[in-house]
Design a protein around this motif. Structure first.
Motif, PDB file in Angstrom:
ATOM      1  N   ASP A 175       0.839  -1.193   0.000  1.00 57.63           N
ATOM      2  CA  ASP A 175       0.000   0.000   0.000  1.00 57.63           C
ATOM      3  C   ASP A 175       0.882   1.254   0.000  1.00 57.63           C
ATOM      4  N   ILE A 176       0.289   2.372  -0.406  1.00 56.89           N
ATOM      5  CA  ILE A 176       1.054   3.605  -0.586  1.00 56.89           C
ATOM      6  C   ILE A 176       1.093   4.451   0.688  1.00 56.89           C
ATOM      7  N   ILE A 213       0.972  -1.569   7.454  1.00 55.25           N
ATOM      8  CA  ILE A 213       1.835  -0.425   7.165  1.00 55.25           C
ATOM      9  C   ILE A 213       1.819  -0.146   5.666  1.00 55.25           C
ATOM     10  N   GLY A 214       1.820   1.137   5.314  1.00 51.01           N
ATOM     11  CA  GLY A 214       1.962   1.538   3.919  1.00 51.01           C
ATOM     12  C   GLY A 214       3.357   2.081   3.650  1.00 51.01           C
ATOM     13  N   ASP A 215       3.659   2.271   2.379  1.00 51.49           N
ATOM     14  CA  ASP A 215       4.990   2.722   1.963  1.00 51.49           C
ATOM     15  C   ASP A 215       5.391   4.054   2.596  1.00 51.49           C
ATOM     16  N   MET A 216       4.408   4.943   2.827  1.00 53.82           N
ATOM     17  CA  MET A 216       4.741   6.263   3.363  1.00 53.82           C
ATOM     18  C   MET A 216       5.271   6.173   4.792  1.00 53.82           C
ATOM     19  N   PHE A 225       9.248   0.371  10.240  1.00 48.87           N
ATOM     20  CA  PHE A 225       7.930  -0.234  10.036  1.00 48.87           C
ATOM     21  C   PHE A 225       7.836  -0.671   8.572  1.00 48.87           C
ATOM     22  N   PRO A 226       7.820  -1.975   8.310  1.00 52.34           N
ATOM     23  CA  PRO A 226       7.887  -2.460   6.928  1.00 52.34           C
ATOM     24  C   PRO A 226       6.525  -2.466   6.233  1.00 52.34           C
ATOM     25  N   SER A 227       6.535  -2.014   5.000  1.00 54.15           N
ATOM     26  CA  SER A 227       5.336  -2.097   4.152  1.00 54.15           C
ATOM     27  C   SER A 227       5.339  -3.484   3.508  1.00 54.15           C
ATOM     28  N   THR A 228       4.605  -4.395   4.106  1.00 56.05           N
ATOM     29  CA  THR A 228       4.695  -5.804   3.740  1.00 56.05           C
ATOM     30  C   THR A 228       3.855  -6.118   2.505  1.00 56.05           C
ATOM     31  N   LEU A 249      -9.640   1.592   4.525  1.00 53.92           N
ATOM     32  CA  LEU A 249      -9.427   3.027   4.706  1.00 53.92           C
ATOM     33  C   LEU A 249      -7.928   3.265   4.605  1.00 53.92           C
ATOM     34  N   PHE A 250      -7.517   4.071   3.638  1.00 52.62           N
ATOM     35  CA  PHE A 250      -6.100   4.381   3.429  1.00 52.62           C
ATOM     36  C   PHE A 250      -5.802   5.735   4.070  1.00 52.62           C
ATOM     37  N   LEU A 251      -5.068   5.711   5.164  1.00 52.07           N
ATOM     38  CA  LEU A 251      -4.780   6.931   5.917  1.00 52.07           C
ATOM     39  C   LEU A 251      -3.630   7.682   5.247  1.00 52.07           C
ATOM     40  N   HIS A 252      -3.960   8.840   4.667  1.00 53.93           N
ATOM     41  CA  HIS A 252      -2.983   9.609   3.893  1.00 53.93           C
ATOM     42  C   HIS A 252      -2.640  10.923   4.598  1.00 53.93           C
ATOM     43  N   PRO A 253      -1.368  11.293   4.605  1.00 53.10           N
ATOM     44  CA  PRO A 253      -0.987  12.604   5.141  1.00 53.10           C
ATOM     45  C   PRO A 253      -1.374  13.733   4.202  1.00 53.10           C
TER      46      PRO A 253
END
Length: 279
Positions: A175-176, A213-216, A225-228, A249-253
């Motif tokens: 995930d991003i 965890i996402g890539d960000m 924290f690995p983006s698995t 739900l993708f939590l984006h900054p």
């Protein structure tokens, strides 16, 4: 690598949960505050939506990325050539949505965001000092009043036998975003890749909440924290006739948030959307 459901109400829930995120990139919660009845209602309502022709009236906007994405423009996972077998709807509070479903999604979006903020504060609290020092600002402030956090209603249709060779419901991907919050879907299929390269089924008991965890966040934490990598495999036998609905739900900054010396949230998102072929 083992995924064990953590009791949200346990005294050591936050520490156990963050340890799981660090070790596996995933955490599973039980007895969490998201109401199962709310999730059930969305699954039923949106199954009817995806079965109807009304969905085509809400064709996605390529600039704002809200609305209905048909299977013909489904994502192609990074490193893959075949599109996933899925269609989906992107909901933002400011975006397009069938009026009769807007309040339903708005209520869930608010509840899921509130829980996601709590989980992000857990990550903040149990990040080692050397990892916290990498954050350009507190994790909670990265998402404060963000208009980029996305609720995706995903529909994996029944298989008909004519799918492209090697096509699966969701090819292996990461995930991003910062965190993804996902109630267990109405059908199994979600798998996570372990450190040895094998695949593990993610506990999908109805009522479990899956967080990954996402890539960000991987970028912001310097890899702590690995983006698995994970995927959704095709069902077999009689289950091929069943649809699968899921609700990540993708939590984006906020776009201007600095993730690292290489990227802001906006530059990272733009790069990844181009790779996925949806921008």
């Amino acid at each position: 690598m083992k995924l064990v459901a953590v009791d949200f109400n346990a005294d050591n829930a936050a520490q156990q949960f963050v340890e799981s995120l660090h070790e596996t990139g995933f955490g599973v919660l039980k007895n969490h505050p998201l109401k199962q009845s709310m999730v059930d209602d969305i699954y039923k309502t949106w199954q009817a939506f995806f079965d109807s022709e009304e969905k085509h009236r809400f064709h996605y906007n390529s600039k704002t990325q809200d609305g209905f994405f048909p299977a013909s423009v489904s994502e192609t996972a990074k490193g893959h050539k075949t599109k996933d077998i899925k269609e989906y709807f992107h909901y933002y509070p400011w975006g397009q949505c069938p009026q009769q479903y807007r309040q339903q999604l708005a209520d869930y979006y608010a509840a899921a965001n509130q829980l996601a903020s709590t989980l992000l504060s857990w990550v903040e609290k149990y990040s080692p000092d050397e990892v916290s020092a990498k954050y350009s600002q507190s994790l909670s402030s990265m998402v404060e009043n963000s208009e980029k956090t996305l609720l995706r209603v995903l529909h994996y249709p029944p298989l008909h036998g004519g799918e492209e060779p090697d096509a699966i419901r969701a090819a292996a991907h990461e995930d991003i975003n910062l965190l993804t919050v996902l109630p267990a879907a109405n059908e199994p299929g979600l798998q996570v890749k372990n450190k040895e390269g094998g695949w593990l089924d993610v506990p999908c008991d109805f009522g479990n909440l899956i967080v990954n965890i996402g890539d960000m966040l991987q970028e912001a934490s310097g890899g702590y924290f690995p983006s698995t990598t994970h995927r959704v495999i095709n069902p077999e036998g009689a289950d091929q006739t069943k649809s699968r609905i899921s609700l990540p739900l993708f939590l984006h900054p906020n776009p201007e948030v600095v993730l690292s010396e290489r990227h802001t949230a906006d530059s990272y998102l733009t790069e990844r959307l181009r790779e996925l072929g949806v921008l």
